[in-house]
Design a protein around this motif. Structure first.
Motif, short mmCIF file in Angstrom:
data_model
loop_
_atom_site.label_atom_id
_atom_site.label_comp_id
_atom_site.label_asym_id
_atom_site.label_seq_id
_atom_site.Cartn_x
_atom_site.Cartn_y
_atom_site.Cartn_z
N GLU A 63 -18.87 10.53 8.67
CA GLU A 63 -18.07 11.61 8.10
C GLU A 63 -17.84 11.32 6.60
N ASN A 64 -17.35 12.32 5.88
CA ASN A 64 -16.98 12.17 4.47
C ASN A 64 -15.48 11.89 4.36
N ILE A 65 -15.12 11.08 3.40
CA ILE A 65 -13.73 10.72 3.25
C ILE A 65 -13.36 10.73 1.78
N THR A 66 -12.10 11.07 1.47
CA THR A 66 -11.59 11.07 0.08
C THR A 66 -10.36 10.19 0.00
N LEU A 67 -10.40 9.21 -0.87
CA LEU A 67 -9.29 8.29 -1.03
C LEU A 67 -8.49 8.72 -2.26
N PRO A 68 -7.19 9.00 -2.13
CA PRO A 68 -6.41 9.45 -3.29
C PRO A 68 -6.03 8.27 -4.19
N CYS A 69 -5.88 8.58 -5.46
CA CYS A 69 -5.44 7.57 -6.43
C CYS A 69 -3.98 7.88 -6.79
N GLY A 70 -3.10 7.43 -5.91
CA GLY A 70 -1.68 7.68 -6.10
C GLY A 70 -1.31 9.11 -5.80
N ASN A 71 -0.02 9.32 -5.80
CA ASN A 71 0.49 10.66 -5.48
C ASN A 71 1.08 11.24 -6.76
N ILE A 72 0.18 11.47 -7.72
CA ILE A 72 0.62 11.90 -9.04
C ILE A 72 -0.06 13.22 -9.37
N SER A 73 0.72 14.10 -9.94
CA SER A 73 0.17 15.38 -10.38
C SER A 73 0.19 15.43 -11.91
N GLY A 74 -0.60 16.29 -12.44
CA GLY A 74 -0.66 16.38 -13.88
C GLY A 74 -1.92 15.72 -14.42
N SER A 75 -1.93 15.50 -15.74
CA SER A 75 -3.11 14.91 -16.38
C SER A 75 -3.22 13.45 -16.02
N ARG A 76 -4.48 13.05 -15.91
CA ARG A 76 -4.74 11.67 -15.52
C ARG A 76 -5.47 10.95 -16.66
N GLY A 77 -5.29 9.63 -16.63
CA GLY A 77 -5.96 8.83 -17.64
C GLY A 77 -7.32 8.35 -17.14
N MET A 137 0.84 -1.18 0.00
CA MET A 137 0.00 0.00 0.00
C MET A 137 0.88 1.23 0.00
N GLU A 138 0.37 2.22 -0.69
CA GLU A 138 1.05 3.50 -0.69
C GLU A 138 0.50 4.41 0.39
N VAL A 139 -0.73 4.19 0.81
CA VAL A 139 -1.35 5.09 1.75
C VAL A 139 -2.40 4.33 2.56
N ALA A 140 -2.58 4.77 3.81
CA ALA A 140 -3.65 4.26 4.67
C ALA A 140 -4.46 5.46 5.13
N ILE A 141 -5.73 5.35 5.02
CA ILE A 141 -6.64 6.44 5.35
C ILE A 141 -7.53 5.99 6.52
N ILE A 142 -7.74 6.92 7.46
CA ILE A 142 -8.62 6.67 8.60
C ILE A 142 -9.78 7.64 8.52
N GLY A 143 -10.95 7.10 8.57
CA GLY A 143 -12.14 7.92 8.56
C GLY A 143 -13.05 7.58 9.72
N GLU A 144 -14.01 8.44 9.95
CA GLU A 144 -14.94 8.25 11.07
C GLU A 144 -16.34 8.06 10.52
N ARG A 156 -3.27 1.25 -4.35
CA ARG A 156 -4.15 0.66 -3.33
C ARG A 156 -4.19 1.53 -2.07
N VAL A 157 -5.39 1.53 -1.50
CA VAL A 157 -5.64 2.32 -0.27
C VAL A 157 -6.33 1.42 0.74
N CYS A 158 -5.83 1.45 2.00
CA CYS A 158 -6.47 0.72 3.13
C CYS A 158 -7.26 1.73 3.96
N LEU A 159 -8.55 1.55 4.00
CA LEU A 159 -9.44 2.47 4.73
C LEU A 159 -9.81 1.87 6.08
N GLN A 160 -9.49 2.62 7.15
CA GLN A 160 -9.89 2.26 8.53
C GLN A 160 -11.01 3.19 8.95
#
Length: 534
Positions: A38-52, A28-35, A114-118
């Motif tokens: 609440e609202n949560i946003t899961l990122p799709c990689g740590n990439i800037s610029g145009s996306r496919g 995993m590149e990132v782990a996100i904790i939400g409550e 991949r993102v692991c959401l807690q």
């Protein structure tokens, strides 16, 4: 929900370990904790610029489509949306949405992120239970000193919260009972007074960091260690009687109930233990009972009894003082309860005039004994009667003391008069003895002179001298008969005895006896001669 990201209950540290394992195993590149909620946003990689082309899947046993940047593919739920054409935004998060998520991006090549959401929940609704003895009307808990007290704290939280207990005594800062305590239960075996204060249960969610706390005040009560003390005292100028009951040493203060005994008629109740009674409620020998009750016992309470009494007086009814001298009048009060007030009054015509201490009058009191000392007594000012008055709310008693002020006596003159009378009486007695009993006086004189006088000599004339004397006497008698024919001549012979007695009383007595015998014979001869013819 992915099984490898579920937190095993109830161990928080195992949850953290599982999370780390999830990161490593799934690369995993990132782990996100939400409550929850609440609202949560899961990122799709740590990439800037145009996306496919971006597509989001949820990894359960099989990948589940959630959302795609291809507008021809609708989202699995309206709560799902894309942010910045790549990130997955979830509204109203729930516990069921915890797990692993995969973002697929197709741009020149296909990449997977991949993102692991807690998902954390709570803590909510913290409940603190303390095995207290009781609860006050305002909700405050109290316990009896020396008893065992159990503490417990519970909360609805996911994962199970870490519980911390804090204690804050009066006028002190808050201190922890223990940190990182996963158990929510503990007990104090014998609670003491210094453990009275505020107890705080703090529940903390280790994922979200959110915490809640509940503070409960706990009072430690204990009854007084000794029996109550009762007393009665005068109040408001002898008009009212004040009953006071003390029962010290406990916490909080006890409540008091005053009753008349016997009968149990209620006089009053309060937490001060003080009641005021007027004289109509009082009588000699009456009893009042105070019953003290405490919130933690004893159940029957503790009591004391006070009995009121009117005063009795003892005093000397008469005193004497010499002019210019000092005298002390004493007044003793007995049996008075409450203690009586003692006053001294003066003058027959003004019985209500109270004597005030000054240079002439000195008043002192020790307990229930009072003395009035009068200095420099005067017949004009001080002669008369005095009144000692003792009074308390139960009754009034008075006693009269009569003071006689006299002129001082001439002691020297009295002594001189007594001595003169004694000497005069002695002279009279001596004269009477000399007049009526001279022999006694002579004997007394001889007795004083003593008996050591030597020899005693008694001379007695010879018979010839006696005959010559007798002849001369006869001649004289004849001459007298011639001159006085009517007289009867008398003849007498005197026999004298000469004896020498050397300190022998008996021989002297024999000589005197012989002399008496001769005198008797002589008297017989004279009588015979008188009977013959002239």
């Amino acid at each position: 929900m992915a099984a490898d990201c579920r937190v095993p209950e109830p161990r928080i540290f195992l949850c953290l370990g599982a999370l780390l394992a999830c990161w490593v195993a799934a690369e995993m590149e990132v782990a996100i904790i939400g409550e929850v909620h609440e609202n949560i946003t899961l990122p799709c990689g740590n990439i800037s610029g145009s996306r496919g082309l971006v597509t989001w899947y949820r990894n359960d046993s099989e990948p589940v489509f959630l959302l795609s940047s291809n507008s021809s593919l609708p989202p699995a739920e309206p709560r799902f949306s894309l942010v910045n054409a790549s990130s997955l935004h979830i509204e109203g998060l729930s516990l069921q949405e915890e797990g692993n998520y995969t973002c697929q991006e197709v741009l020149n090549e296909t990449r997977w992120f991949r993102v692991c959401l807690q998902v954390a929940s709570g803590p909510y609704q913290i409940e603190v239970n303390i095995s207290a003895t009781g609860k006050l009307p305002n909700g405050t808990l109290y316990v009896a000193k020396g008893t065992q007290v159990d503490f417990s704290c519970s909360s609805s939280s996911y994962p199970p919260p870490m519980v911390e207990w804090w204690f804050q005594a009066l006028d002190s800062r808050r201190e922890p009972f223990g940190n990182n305590v996963t158990t929510s239960f503990f007990a104090l075996l014998q609670i003491s007074q210094n453990l009275q204060g505020n107890y705080t249960c703090l529940a903390k969610n280790v994922l979200s960091g959110r915490h809640r706390e509940v503070t409960t005040e706990l009072l430690v009560y204990y009854p007084p260690p000794s029996a109550p003390q009762c007393r009665a005292e005068m109040s408001l100028g002898l008009v009212m009687l004040q009953l006071t009951c003390h029962w010290d040493g406990g916490y909080p203060d006890p409540n008091f109930l005053w009753t008349e005994e016997p009968g149990g008629v209620i006089v009053g109740k309060s937490n001060l233990g003080m009641e005021m009674l007027n004289q109509s409620q009082l009588s000699d020998g009456k009893k009042f009972k105070c019953v003290g009750s405490h919130i933690v016992g004893p159940e029957s309470g503790a009591s004391c009894v006070v009995q009121i009494r009117s005063p009795s007086l003892i005093s000397n009814p008469m005193k004497t003082c010499f002019v210019g001298g000092n005298v002390t009048l004493t007044c003793q009060v007995s049996g008075a309860y409450p203690p009586a007030k003692i006053l001294w009054l003066r003058n027959l015509t003004q019985p209500e005039a109270v004597i005030q201490p000054n240079g002439h009058y000195l008043i002192s009191q020790h307990g229930q004994n009072s003395t009035l000392t009068i200095h420099n007594c005067s017949q004009h000012l001080d002669n008369g009667y005095y009144v000692c008055r003792a009074e308390n709310p139960v009754g009034v008693r008075e006693v009269d003391i009569w003071l006689i002020v006299r002129e001082p006596l001439n002691i020297g003159g009295i002594v001189g008069t007594i001595v003169s009378l004694l000497l005069l009486g002695l002279a009279i007695i001596s004269g009477l003895l000399l007049y009526y009993s001279p022999v006694f006086c002579c004997k007394v004189g001889d007795t004083f002179r003593g008996q050591d006088t030597g020899d005693v000599m008694v001379l007695v004339d010879s018979e010839e001298e006696e005959e010559e004397d007798a002849a001369e006497e006869e001649e004289e008698e004849e001459d007298e008969r011639e001159e006085l024919p009517k007289e009867t001549p008398k003849h007498g012979h005197i026999h004298q005895v000469t004896a020498l007695v050397n300190g022998n009383i008996e021989q002297m007595g024999n000589g005197l006896q012989a002399l008496q015998d001769d005198s008797s014979e002589l008297q017989s001869d004279i009588v015979q001669e008188e009977d013959g013819p002239v």
